[in-house]
Design a protein around this motif. Structure first.
Motif, PDB file in Angstrom:
ATOM      1  N   THR A  82      28.963  30.590  27.620  1.00  0.00           N
ATOM      2  CA  THR A  82      29.734  30.442  26.377  1.00  0.00           C
ATOM      3  C   THR A  82      31.058  31.195  26.477  1.00  0.00           C
ATOM      4  N   SER A  83      31.042  32.363  27.098  1.00  0.00           N
ATOM      5  CA  SER A  83      32.268  33.146  27.277  1.00  0.00           C
ATOM      6  C   SER A  83      33.264  32.389  28.141  1.00  0.00           C
ATOM      7  N   VAL A  84      32.772  31.775  29.213  1.00  0.00           N
ATOM      8  CA  VAL A  84      33.649  30.972  30.084  1.00  0.00           C
ATOM      9  C   VAL A  84      34.230  29.799  29.311  1.00  0.00           C
ATOM     10  N   ALA A  85      33.381  29.129  28.521  1.00  0.00           N
ATOM     11  CA  ALA A  85      33.852  27.988  27.732  1.00  0.00           C
ATOM     12  C   ALA A  85      34.913  28.409  26.716  1.00  0.00           C
ATOM     13  N   ILE A  86      34.725  29.573  26.099  1.00  0.00           N
ATOM     14  CA  ILE A  86      35.715  30.068  25.135  1.00  0.00           C
ATOM     15  C   ILE A  86      37.051  30.335  25.822  1.00  0.00           C
ATOM     16  N   LEU A  87      36.999  30.918  27.012  1.00  0.00           N
ATOM     17  CA  LEU A  87      38.229  31.196  27.753  1.00  0.00           C
ATOM     18  C   LEU A  87      38.940  29.911  28.149  1.00  0.00           C
ATOM     19  N   PHE A 103      31.523  41.240  24.302  1.00  0.00           N
ATOM     20  CA  PHE A 103      30.780  40.625  25.402  1.00  0.00           C
ATOM     21  C   PHE A 103      29.620  41.516  25.826  1.00  0.00           C
ATOM     22  N   PHE A 104      29.911  42.783  26.109  1.00  0.00           N
ATOM     23  CA  PHE A 104      28.852  43.685  26.556  1.00  0.00           C
ATOM     24  C   PHE A 104      27.921  44.072  25.399  1.00  0.00           C
ATOM     25  N   GLY A 105      28.484  44.191  24.206  1.00  0.00           N
ATOM     26  CA  GLY A 105      27.635  44.446  23.055  1.00  0.00           C
ATOM     27  C   GLY A 105      26.647  43.315  22.820  1.00  0.00           C
ATOM     28  N   GLY A 116      29.350  42.171   7.607  1.00  0.00           N
ATOM     29  CA  GLY A 116      28.071  42.835   7.458  1.00  0.00           C
ATOM     30  C   GLY A 116      26.931  42.226   8.233  1.00  0.00           C
ATOM     31  N   MET A 117      27.238  41.440   9.270  1.00  0.00           N
ATOM     32  CA  MET A 117      26.200  40.812  10.078  1.00  0.00           C
ATOM     33  C   MET A 117      26.576  40.898  11.558  1.00  0.00           C
ATOM     34  N   PRO A 118      25.591  40.967  12.468  1.00  0.00           N
ATOM     35  CA  PRO A 118      25.901  40.913  13.900  1.00  0.00           C
ATOM     36  C   PRO A 118      26.619  39.605  14.226  1.00  0.00           C
ATOM     37  N   HIS A 119      27.637  39.697  15.080  1.00  0.00           N
ATOM     38  CA  HIS A 119      28.462  38.521  15.397  1.00  0.00           C
ATOM     39  C   HIS A 119      28.633  38.430  16.918  1.00  0.00           C
ATOM     40  N   PRO A 120      27.566  38.049  17.634  1.00  0.00           N
ATOM     41  CA  PRO A 120      27.647  37.997  19.098  1.00  0.00           C
ATOM     42  C   PRO A 120      28.473  36.811  19.588  1.00  0.00           C
ATOM     43  N   VAL A 121      28.726  36.799  20.883  1.00  0.00           N
ATOM     44  CA  VAL A 121      29.465  35.686  21.494  1.00  0.00           C
ATOM     45  C   VAL A 121      28.727  34.377  21.244  1.00  0.00           C
ATOM     46  N   VAL A 122      27.421  34.374  21.436  1.00  0.00           N
ATOM     47  CA  VAL A 122      26.583  33.225  21.074  1.00  0.00           C
ATOM     48  C   VAL A 122      26.191  33.435  19.610  1.00  0.00           C
ATOM     49  N   LEU A 123      26.841  32.724  18.713  1.00  0.00           N
ATOM     50  CA  LEU A 123      26.754  33.045  17.293  1.00  0.00           C
ATOM     51  C   LEU A 123      25.323  33.145  16.777  1.00  0.00           C
ATOM     52  N   TYR A 265      13.107  27.843  22.134  1.00  0.00           N
ATOM     53  CA  TYR A 265      14.053  28.927  22.412  1.00  0.00           C
ATOM     54  C   TYR A 265      15.293  28.390  23.123  1.00  0.00           C
ATOM     55  N   SER A 266      15.083  27.501  24.084  1.00  0.00           N
ATOM     56  CA  SER A 266      16.229  26.882  24.759  1.00  0.00           C
ATOM     57  C   SER A 266      17.050  26.049  23.791  1.00  0.00           C
ATOM     58  N   ILE A 267      16.383  25.262  22.960  1.00  0.00           N
ATOM     59  CA  ILE A 267      17.110  24.449  21.976  1.00  0.00           C
ATOM     60  C   ILE A 267      17.950  25.348  21.081  1.00  0.00           C
ATOM     61  N   TYR A 268      17.344  26.446  20.643  1.00  0.00           N
ATOM     62  CA  TYR A 268      18.038  27.374  19.746  1.00  0.00           C
ATOM     63  C   TYR A 268      19.254  28.009  20.423  1.00  0.00           C
ATOM     64  N   LEU A 269      19.094  28.462  21.662  1.00  0.00           N
ATOM     65  CA  LEU A 269      20.186  29.170  22.332  1.00  0.00           C
ATOM     66  C   LEU A 269      21.291  28.239  22.817  1.00  0.00           C
ATOM     67  N   TRP A 270      20.920  27.099  23.365  1.00  0.00           N
ATOM     68  CA  TRP A 270      21.912  26.224  23.985  1.00  0.00           C
ATOM     69  C   TRP A 270      22.668  25.356  22.985  1.00  0.00           C
ATOM     70  N   HIS A 271      22.091  25.108  21.817  1.00  0.00           N
ATOM     71  CA  HIS A 271      22.573  23.978  21.035  1.00  0.00           C
ATOM     72  C   HIS A 271      24.023  24.098  20.571  1.00  0.00           C
ATOM     73  N   VAL A 272      24.511  25.290  20.248  1.00  0.00           N
ATOM     74  CA  VAL A 272      25.902  25.397  19.784  1.00  0.00           C
ATOM     75  C   VAL A 272      26.867  25.009  20.901  1.00  0.00           C
ATOM     76  N   LEU A 273      26.622  25.505  22.085  1.00  0.00           N
ATOM     77  CA  LEU A 273      27.472  25.158  23.227  1.00  0.00           C
ATOM     78  C   LEU A 273      27.413  23.656  23.503  1.00  0.00           C
TER      79      LEU A 273
END
Length: 347
Positions: A82-87, A103-105, A116-123, A265-273
């Motif tokens: 996802t980071s590569v895609a964003i770049l 990224f590291f966080g 007020g919510m965690p906002h990771p690279v993978v939303l 779990y894969s569906i959940y993690l991959w689907h936004v990308l």
């Protein structure tokens, strides 16, 4: 204990609901209730953690080790891609925050906070911050005997939610939101399940239907209602109704539904990308606007599930088999290994 098929069904349904929610949101659609799939996941998580550890010798380190190998590797892969895609295509990821700190966080489940919510690279990975906190609390209580463990775990989660209003803004306040009570609800259901608690089929089905009806009704309820009431209570009714209905009347599983649960779990993690990629493809191919949401949902869910077969499943098999050999599990007779695997409703 045989697999609990209804839990797999609900995992698949929850993952697909979140996919539909994000696509609907992108197209200004009306399916905000799909976000409640996360709440179903939290209740299921509490249920699974209790059921898969009940009656076993306490081993906090092994518990955490298996949670890490189950959650972290795929999450890191998706975060990096996802980071590569964003770049490469930042305009396709307008709501993402990519910098060194985030990224590291994100990799270590302490991303930056936004509103007020965690906002990771993978939303959608914000939920994993809560999952990992729950796993740590659960591991701490594994040093207690089962009776005291239950009271300590529920007490910890209730105390955390009570502290929320006393804490200043920041991670301490974020991690004590009342949605942690959804894990507690799952633990309670798991405890009842392991004690062979039973409900008449009609009562269990009534709970299941009530949960879905309450979720549907939340579309007409103001957003000021706290999440644990808005979606957590219906999610609890759905999980409880499903598992006790299955206990009252066991059934032969449908392979497709079981597979979707395994791939959730894969569906959940991959689907936004994948949704971003499918949206770009639909625009390039000039797919009619009215058809785009349905096609993107179908393509995204399908491709994400295939990535489970290509990446997650082999990865988990490799990591868990390596861990078992290190722990001496490879020396178990084949029958004993089969018996051990059959105890868990999900890996």
């Amino acid at each position: 204990m045989a697999n609990i098929h209804s839990i797999q069904y609900l995992r698949g349904l929850a993952a697909l609901a979140v996919v539909c929610f994000h696509v609907s949101e992108a197209f200004s659609g009306p399916f905000s209730v799909g976000a409640a799939g996360v709440d179903v996941f939290f209740v299921i998580s509490g249920f699974i953690m209790w059921v898969t550890t009940s009656g076993r010798p306490p081993d906090p380190l092994r518990f955490i080790g298996r949670r890490i190998t189950r959650i972290v590797p795929l999450y890191w892969i998706v975060t990096m891609l996802t980071s590569v895609a964003i770049l490469l295509r930042p305009r396709f990821f307008y709501d993402h925050v990519l910098n060194v700190l985030n990224f590291f966080g994100s990799l270590f489940f302490v991303p930056v906070l936004e509103k007020g919510m965690p906002h990771p690279v993978v939303l959608q990975g914000w939920t994993l911050t809560y999952e990992m906190m729950f796993y740590l609390l659960f591991a701490l209580t594994l040093v207690l005997d089962e009776r005291r463990r239950f009271g300590a775990l529920i007490g910890l989660l209730v105390a955390l939610s009570a502290l929320h209003f006393l804490l200043p803004a920041g991670y301490a306040r974020v991690l004590t939101r009342s949605l942690v009570l959804e894990f507690a609800a799952g633990v309670v259901i798991g405890r009842l399940w392991m004690e062979d608690f039973r409900l008449p089929l009609k009562v269990a089905l009534a709970l299941l239907c009530a949960g879905f009806l309450l979720l549907a009704a939340t579309e007409f309820v103001g957003s000021e209602v706290t999440r644990v009431l808005r979606w957590g209570v219906p999610a609890t009714l759905i999980v409880a109704g499903a598992v006790f209905a299955e206990r009252a009347r066991p059934f032969e599983p449908v392979r497709l539904f079981t597979f979707l649960g395994e791939a959730s779990y894969s569906i959940y993690l991959w689907h936004v990308l994948v949704v971003v990629a499918m949206t770009a493809l639909a625009l390039t191919l000039h797919v009619p606007a009215k058809l785009q949401p349905a096609l993107i949902i179908f393509a995204s869910a399908t491709l994400s599930a295939l990535l489970y077969l290509a990446i997650e499943k082999p990865l988990i098999r490799l990591l868990h088999s390596t861990g078992s050999r290190k722990a001496g599990h490879a020396k178990l007779p084949a029958q004993a290994q089969s018996k051990e695997r059959s105890r868990a409703p999900v890996a």
